[in-house]
Design an enzyme around this catalytic site. Structure first.
Site, PDB file in Angstrom:
ATOM      1  N   HIS A  31      48.783 -15.520   2.590  1.00 30.41           N
ATOM      2  CA  HIS A  31      47.907 -16.451   1.882  1.00 30.41           C
ATOM      3  C   HIS A  31      48.726 -17.301   0.915  1.00 30.41           C
ATOM      4  O   HIS A  31      49.873 -16.959   0.592  1.00 30.41           O
ATOM      5  CB  HIS A  31      46.828 -15.666   1.126  1.00 30.41           C
ATOM      6  CG  HIS A  31      45.785 -15.058   2.033  1.00 30.41           C
ATOM      7  ND1 HIS A  31      44.659 -14.432   1.559  1.00 30.41           N
ATOM      8  CD2 HIS A  31      45.704 -14.998   3.394  1.00 30.41           C
ATOM      9  CE1 HIS A  31      43.924 -14.007   2.584  1.00 30.41           C
ATOM     10  NE2 HIS A  31      44.543 -14.332   3.698  1.00 30.41           N
ATOM     11  N   GLU A  91      48.865 -17.714  -2.188  1.00 34.38           N
ATOM     12  CA  GLU A  91      49.423 -17.096  -3.393  1.00 34.38           C
ATOM     13  C   GLU A  91      50.753 -16.397  -3.091  1.00 34.38           C
ATOM     14  O   GLU A  91      51.703 -16.481  -3.875  1.00 34.38           O
ATOM     15  CB  GLU A  91      48.431 -16.078  -3.971  1.00 34.38           C
ATOM     16  CG  GLU A  91      47.137 -16.694  -4.526  1.00 34.38           C
ATOM     17  CD  GLU A  91      46.036 -16.828  -3.473  1.00 34.38           C
ATOM     18  OE1 GLU A  91      46.355 -16.887  -2.258  1.00 34.38           O
ATOM     19  OE2 GLU A  91      44.850 -16.899  -3.867  1.00 34.38           O
ATOM     20  N   CYS A 116      44.784 -10.812  -2.620  1.00 38.44           N
ATOM     21  CA  CYS A 116      45.587 -11.628  -3.535  1.00 38.44           C
ATOM     22  C   CYS A 116      45.257 -11.312  -4.991  1.00 38.44           C
ATOM     23  O   CYS A 116      46.139 -11.342  -5.854  1.00 38.44           O
ATOM     24  CB  CYS A 116      45.377 -13.109  -3.246  1.00 38.44           C
ATOM     25  SG  CYS A 116      46.087 -13.586  -1.653  1.00 38.44           S
ATOM     26  N   CYS A 147      41.360 -13.961  -2.683  1.00 39.32           N
ATOM     27  CA  CYS A 147      40.686 -12.875  -1.976  1.00 39.32           C
ATOM     28  C   CYS A 147      41.024 -11.545  -2.661  1.00 39.32           C
ATOM     29  O   CYS A 147      41.861 -11.499  -3.561  1.00 39.32           O
ATOM     30  CB  CYS A 147      41.100 -12.833  -0.507  1.00 39.32           C
ATOM     31  SG  CYS A 147      42.724 -12.099  -0.243  1.00 39.32           S
TER      32      CYS A 147
END
Lengths: 374, 199
Positions: free
Chosen positions: B46, B48, B87, B84
């Protein structure tokens, strides 16, 4: 590790968040003591009186019970409300009496019950007692409910999670080799610990085809590899994330003829390359597209919230872990965090999860390890 | 936040779910990331993760790392969609100061959408714990190590429209590509409900 010893263990299916929340909800119901001969008439009257049990599902409760089959405290309550004056009469009829679950105290009043049942037979006793509101999700729970509240039946169903028959079928497939894969996870954990590059945490990813499991990635924790002794180490080097990355890298190599698979140096955030002797990556996974789709993952510890969610994102089919991590783990619903990420309605993927309980080891986090994020 | 959206646009052009982010230190962007799950075949890549990798991969003229992980404690994250659960836990473990996000994520959100990982690792707080004598919300005062501040709804409409663009765009990398010719891009965004910003 002694392989014979390590074989002594068992798989314990995890409970879902809904299951844990629903576990001990009880309601107050009226119980009436009525003559055996009038049982079906009485039940018919109750059904007319409270259609559909007032919207409650009481299928898991025995509607009728012999007085001797209910918990002692319920027997005692019934004895206490029977008038001593009618003692002799009771002695004759007691053997021929049944206890009937009339309905929740919210759905009806005691007066109405007496009034209506009079036409059949005046109950010799009406009491209020607690019963479990929701169906038990295991035989153990049914037995506990029966001894604590009221005779309860387990119908081999689970409205709050995967169907028990699906779990037991999967469990049969896993059980035989589970000790072997758990031992491999433990071995890679020991290797990474010995190398000083990470905590003693290990992971094995398997692909199962026609019942035969093949390892596709074996990874240890590398949180201290090229990382300052700062906070809890490098989260992206947790064994689960490394194993997932190994499967992905293998897939990418295969699909793109190794051109993109430039060796990633162990700087930056990611520590994806296999390093130890035991670590490996034979990626044959992902023929069906989604990474890790329906693969199995074995972890020495309950994965942390991040890794548990990574398992969900990667669409693993089954997860097995050794030690429960109540303070940091993301899979269990009955730990301190209670996230139960393996099976939540909100998330777009669910999987089966078990704890592997090894008889020879303490199966929850040990002192000093409670705050470890596995 | 506009810089984060620019990263999301970049993701969209590369057939990735358009989520982008930037890490800001002392008013300066030190790391950028965008979703890379399709490109890497890895569902955990993701924005991040990519951005933190970007920060830690930068080298000074001597070839030494420019930043260590400790810099994150003084960083703010700007991300187009609520982090999410995975993360949110990463940010907690690696130590972030503050998170600003655009759209809330009801499906996976780890900072309000589904769980509140930024507060006490998302531990369920019993209702009784909230009640204190002066009647104030006690949860705000009980900070656990690793907790971070979260503020949502920044450039929310832009972030949502960006996601919708992806929804109507064909995805060849999807395991089962679907024809999306029938899908129409909707540009109106429903107003945010009070208290729905994940804070």
């Amino acid at each position: 590790m002694d392989s014979e010893r390590s074989k002594k263990g068992r798989l314990i299916p995890l409970k879902t968040t809904l299951e844990v929340e629903a576990r001990d909800r009880v309601i107050d119901v009226y119980i009436a003591s009525i003559p055996l001969r009038q049982a079906s008439n009485a039940l018919n009257t109750v059904r007319r009186l409270i259609p559909n049990d007032g919207g409650l599902d009481l299928q898991h409760l025995r509607r009728f019970s012999k007085p001797s089959h209910v918990p002692l405290h319920v027997q005692a309550t019934i004895a206490s409300v029977k008038s001593p004056a009618s003692g002799t009469e009771n002695a004759e009829s007691e053997a021929g009496e049944l206890l009937l679950v009339v309905g929740s105290v919210e759905s009806i009043s005691k007066e109405t019950i007496i009034e209506s049942l009079c036409s059949v037979h005046t109950p010799s006793a009406i009491i209020i007692t607690q019963v479990p509101l929701l169906a038990p999700t295991s035989q153990e729970q049914a037995t506990r409910f029966s001894s604590q509240y009221w005779p309860t039946v387990y119908k081999k169903s689970n409205p709050f999670g995967p169907h028990p028959s699906l779990i037991s079928r999967a469990e049969e497939e896993l059980a035989y080799e589970a000790p072997k894969w758990m031992a491999l996870a433990v071995a890679v954990a020991q290797e990474t610990r010995a190398a000083g590059t990470g905590e003693e945490i290990g992971v094995v990813v398997l692909r199962r085809h026609d019942g035969i499991a093949t390892p596709v990635a074996v990874a240890g924790d590398m949180r201290w590899l090229n990382w300052p002794r700062f906070k809890t180490g490098n989260p992206a080097a947790h064994a689960v994330l490394r194993a997932i990355a190994m499967v992905a890298d293998g897939l990418r190599r295969r699909k793109e003829d190794a051109q993109l698979a430039a060796a990633t140096s162990a700087t930056g955030l990611f520590r994806d390359e296999p390093r130890g002797e035991l670590e490996q990556c034979d990626s044959v996974a992902g023929d069906d597209g989604y990474l890790c789709h329906d693969l199995e993952i074995y972890c020495t510890h309950e994965p942390c919230v991040m890794c548990a969610m990574a398992i969900v994102h990667s669409r693993f089919g089954r997860a097995v872990f050794g030690r429960r991590m109540p303070r940091t783990g993301g899979l269990c619903a009955d730990g301190e965090l209670g996230h139960g990420l393996f099976w939540r309605k909100e998330l777009n993927w669910t999987l089966f999860a078990w704890q592997w309980n090894n008889e020879n080891e303490d199966s929850t986090a040990q002192k000093g390890d409670e705050d470890l994020h596995a | 936040m506009h810089e984060a959206l620019a990263m999301a646009t970049l993701a969209l052009l590369g057939d990735e779910t358009p989520v982008g982010c930037v890490f800001v230190h002392d008013g300066k962007i030190i790391g950028r990331g965008m979703n890379a799950t399709n490109r890497t075949y890895n569902g955990t890549r993701h924005a991040e993760f990519i951005a933190i990798n970007d920060i830690l991969s930068q080298k000074d003229p001597n070839g030494l790392p420019l930043y260590g992980p400790e810099i994150l404690a003084d960083c703010d994250l700007y991300v187009t969609v609520e982090p999410c659960i995975m993360c949110a836990s990463l940010l907690r473990q690696i130590g972030i100061r503050r998170v600003y996000f655009g759209a809330q994520n009801e499906k996976f959100g780890g900072t309000g959408g589904v769980l509140n990982v930024h507060l006490g690792n998302g531990k369920r707080v019993l209702e009784t714990d909230y009640r204190v004598d002066d009647g104030k919300d006690a949860s705000k005062g009980r900070c656990v190590e690793g907790d971070y501040e979260v503020s949502g709804g920044w450039l929310r409409e832009e972030a949502i429209v960006m996601l919708r663009r992806f929804y109507v765009q064909e995805n060849e990398r999807a395991p089962e590509p679907r024809s999306k010719k029938e899908r129409i891009l909707k540009l109106e965004v429903e107003p945010m409900i009070e208290g729905d910003n994940g804070c």
